[in-house]
Write an enzyme that holds these catalytic residues in place. Structure first.
Site, PDB file in Angstrom:
ATOM      1  N   PHE A   1       0.442  -2.035   5.925  1.00  0.00           N
ATOM      2  CA  PHE A   1      -0.956  -2.359   5.686  1.00  0.00           C
ATOM      3  C   PHE A   1      -1.792  -1.844   6.864  1.00  0.00           C
ATOM      4  O   PHE A   1      -1.418  -2.011   8.020  1.00  0.00           O
ATOM      5  CB  PHE A   1      -1.148  -3.860   5.513  1.00  0.00           C
ATOM      6  CG  PHE A   1      -2.482  -4.215   4.951  1.00  0.00           C
ATOM      7  CD1 PHE A   1      -2.744  -4.070   3.595  1.00  0.00           C
ATOM      8  CD2 PHE A   1      -3.505  -4.658   5.773  1.00  0.00           C
ATOM      9  CE1 PHE A   1      -3.991  -4.367   3.065  1.00  0.00           C
ATOM     10  CE2 PHE A   1      -4.753  -4.957   5.252  1.00  0.00           C
ATOM     11  CZ  PHE A   1      -5.006  -4.810   3.899  1.00  0.00           C
TER      12      PHE A   1
ATOM     13  N   ASP B   1       5.079  -9.810   8.250  1.00  0.00           N
ATOM     14  CA  ASP B   1       3.767 -10.072   7.652  1.00  0.00           C
ATOM     15  C   ASP B   1       4.021 -10.626   6.254  1.00  0.00           C
ATOM     16  O   ASP B   1       4.513  -9.921   5.372  1.00  0.00           O
ATOM     17  CB  ASP B   1       2.943  -8.788   7.593  1.00  0.00           C
ATOM     18  CG  ASP B   1       1.501  -9.025   7.136  1.00  0.00           C
ATOM     19  OD1 ASP B   1       1.267 -10.037   6.438  1.00  0.00           O
ATOM     20  OD2 ASP B   1       0.627  -8.206   7.450  1.00  0.00           O
TER      21      ASP B   1
ATOM     22  N   TYR C   1      -5.423 -16.507   1.675  1.00  0.00           N
ATOM     23  CA  TYR C   1      -6.418 -16.363   0.610  1.00  0.00           C
ATOM     24  C   TYR C   1      -5.903 -15.602  -0.607  1.00  0.00           C
ATOM     25  O   TYR C   1      -6.658 -15.376  -1.549  1.00  0.00           O
ATOM     26  CB  TYR C   1      -7.696 -15.699   1.134  1.00  0.00           C
ATOM     27  CG  TYR C   1      -7.483 -14.446   1.960  1.00  0.00           C
ATOM     28  CD1 TYR C   1      -7.217 -13.227   1.361  1.00  0.00           C
ATOM     29  CD2 TYR C   1      -7.564 -14.502   3.343  1.00  0.00           C
ATOM     30  CE1 TYR C   1      -7.022 -12.093   2.106  1.00  0.00           C
ATOM     31  CE2 TYR C   1      -7.371 -13.366   4.112  1.00  0.00           C
ATOM     32  CZ  TYR C   1      -7.101 -12.157   3.484  1.00  0.00           C
ATOM     33  OH  TYR C   1      -6.906 -11.029   4.245  1.00  0.00           O
ATOM     34  N   LYS C   2      -4.637 -15.214  -0.607  1.00  0.00           N
ATOM     35  CA  LYS C   2      -4.081 -14.517  -1.756  1.00  0.00           C
ATOM     36  C   LYS C   2      -3.448 -15.555  -2.698  1.00  0.00           C
ATOM     37  O   LYS C   2      -4.150 -16.315  -3.342  1.00  0.00           O
ATOM     38  CB  LYS C   2      -3.102 -13.443  -1.303  1.00  0.00           C
ATOM     39  CG  LYS C   2      -3.739 -12.380  -0.398  1.00  0.00           C
ATOM     40  CD  LYS C   2      -2.763 -11.302  -0.033  1.00  0.00           C
ATOM     41  CE  LYS C   2      -3.323 -10.372   1.036  1.00  0.00           C
ATOM     42  NZ  LYS C   2      -4.517  -9.622   0.603  1.00  0.00           N
TER      43      LYS C   2
ATOM     44  N   ARG D   1      -3.580  -2.104  -9.092  1.00  0.00           N
ATOM     45  CA  ARG D   1      -2.666  -3.230  -8.882  1.00  0.00           C
ATOM     46  C   ARG D   1      -3.020  -4.358  -9.853  1.00  0.00           C
ATOM     47  O   ARG D   1      -4.182  -4.706 -10.022  1.00  0.00           O
ATOM     48  CB  ARG D   1      -2.747  -3.730  -7.435  1.00  0.00           C
ATOM     49  CG  ARG D   1      -2.401  -2.691  -6.392  1.00  0.00           C
ATOM     50  CD  ARG D   1      -2.251  -3.300  -5.012  1.00  0.00           C
ATOM     51  NE  ARG D   1      -3.425  -4.062  -4.613  1.00  0.00           N
ATOM     52  CZ  ARG D   1      -3.501  -4.814  -3.512  1.00  0.00           C
ATOM     53  NH1 ARG D   1      -2.458  -4.927  -2.724  1.00  0.00           N
ATOM     54  NH2 ARG D   1      -4.610  -5.452  -3.211  1.00  0.00           N
TER      55      ARG D   1
END
Length: 410
Positions: free
Chosen positions: A131, A199, A224-225, A369
């Site tokens: 990322f 991560d 927050y995912k 996605r």
């Protein structure tokens, strides 16, 4: 390979929904009737318990309790209280997690502390496919710490560990959703005298994580995912209790002090992972995140991952039927909570889907996605999305010029 059942018809999708052990979780979310939300891997929707917690902390604790709520409402302890709830979801001791700051800052603090500890070689290793924020933070940190910075080819991070150092790796790849073999990676790193920082941003709340059992010692992750903590919600940091006391954070903040209200001029780190708290906790968002975690109470992480797998397999089967390309692990193979579709007109297709109520996201150069969040998505939702996708492709509706206009956030 896994043998997780997924439906082969719309009628079977409805039947799977009727048998779903997670079906009641959908009632915790107040989603728009005309939206099928396939972006939970990027920003989870608000649970009603999260919104209620936000109202309570704003309208009661802050509005009437004022500064006294640091004590009366327990604000000062939220980083560790919420951290203990996250710890259950990642399979580590309840005292080993603190909720604070962002993933970027936590990665900087943890990697910086390890570099300064003298326990590992002064090398930071990151793969080119990681990322972007992880790559940016680690390269800048290596410059500040005058440590070697190694960019490995995708999938070749372990090959660079012969000289020791720190490997930073996502447990679930943010593009493909491939899952790393944590236990094997940890064993390989320890043979080389190296360490791994995981991560967990695309893994927590969707994968049945057992970090301590797998030998993982260090991790960061966002909330927050799949944890539905809200936009910009604070991240978390994990350090195994056997290793935390030798680490000194490079960002020695007030509330990471052993006695913050003694107002001493020099820094004395707090015991345990609390030493990594830098600034004042963001109470409104931290309390909201705490409320969001209520949804996970009593749920099986295995059920969550199994349903995500089945939803993903259903989606991949549709891609295969339509002759579409994916970069995700194939049907029956472990993956995180999203699947990908690769198409040269991927952005336009994602916008055409959004116009019909199917929200996805796009990643350059050609990847759509589809988030398979098991708490609120139904099998029939994914089935209907695949039919809408087929119609968009057959009619070439995505070629309308308005779908090529890019927004700032994709």
């Amino acid at each position: 390979m896994q043998s997780v059942r997924f439906p082969r018809s719309r009628a079977e999708a409805i039947a799977c929904d009727a048998e779903d052990p997670l079906a009641e979780a959908r009632a915790h979310f107040n989603l728009p009737d005309d939206v099928t939300y396939l972006v939970g891997h990027s920003l989870g929707p608000p649970a009603m318990s999260a919104l209620e917690a936000l109202r309570r902390v704003g309208e009661h604790d802050w509005a009437t309790g004022l500064v006294g709520s640091w004590n009366a409402a327990g604000w000062i302890d939220l980083p560790t209280v919420v951290g203990a709830r996250v710890a259950r979801l990642i399979g580590v001791p309840p005292t080993a997690v603190s909720v604070c700051d962002s993933v970027s800052i936590n990665l900087f603090k943890l990697a910086g502390a390890l570099l300064s500890s003298g326990t590992v070689a002064r090398r930071i290793i990151v793969e080119n496919g990681e990322f972007p924020t992880d790559q940016y933070i680690l390269e800048r940190l290596s410059t500040l710490q005058q440590a070697d910075f190694v960019r490995a080819d995708p999938g070749a991070g372990l090959d660079s560990l012969s000289g020791g150092g720190i490997l930073v790796r996502s447990l679930v790849d943010y593009r493909t959703a491939a899952i790393a073999d944590v236990k094997a990676v940890e064993q390989a790193a320890q043979r080389q005298g190296a360490v791994v920082i995981w991560d967990l941003s695309h893994a927590t709340g969707i994968v049945d994580l057992r970090l301590e059992a797998w030998g993982a010692r260090y991790a960061v992750g966002c909330s927050y995912k799949y944890l539905n903590g809200g936009p910009g919600a604070p991240a978390f940091l994990y350090v195994h209790p056997d290793h935390v006391d030798v680490l000194q954070t490079p960002l020695a903040g007030w509330l990471g002090h052993a006695r913050p209200f003694a107002f001493e001029p020099t820094y004395d780190p707090a015991d345990g992972v609390s030493r990594f708290v830098a600034g004042t906790p963001p109470i409104l968002s931290l309390a909201t995140f705490n409320g969001a975690l209520d949804v996970f109470d009593g749920l099986s992480l295995r059920h969550l991952h199994d349903k995500a797998q089945a939803l993903g397999d259903l989606c991949l089967a549709a891609f295969d039927r339509l002759g579409l390309e994916t970069s995700s692990p194939p049907i029956g193979h472990p993956r995180g909570g999203h699947v990908t579709l690769r198409h040269p007109d991927g952005y336009a297709i994602s916008r055409a889907l959004a116009e019909q109520g199917y929200q996805t996201d796009f990643r350059p150069r050609d990847t759509i996605r589809f988030g398979m969040s098991p708490l609120f998505l139904r099998y029939v939702d994914v089935w209907d999305m695949s039919e809408a996708l087929e119609d968009i492709l057959l009619t070439r509706a995505y070629e309308d010029p308005r779908f090529a206009v890019k927004s700032k956030v994709t």
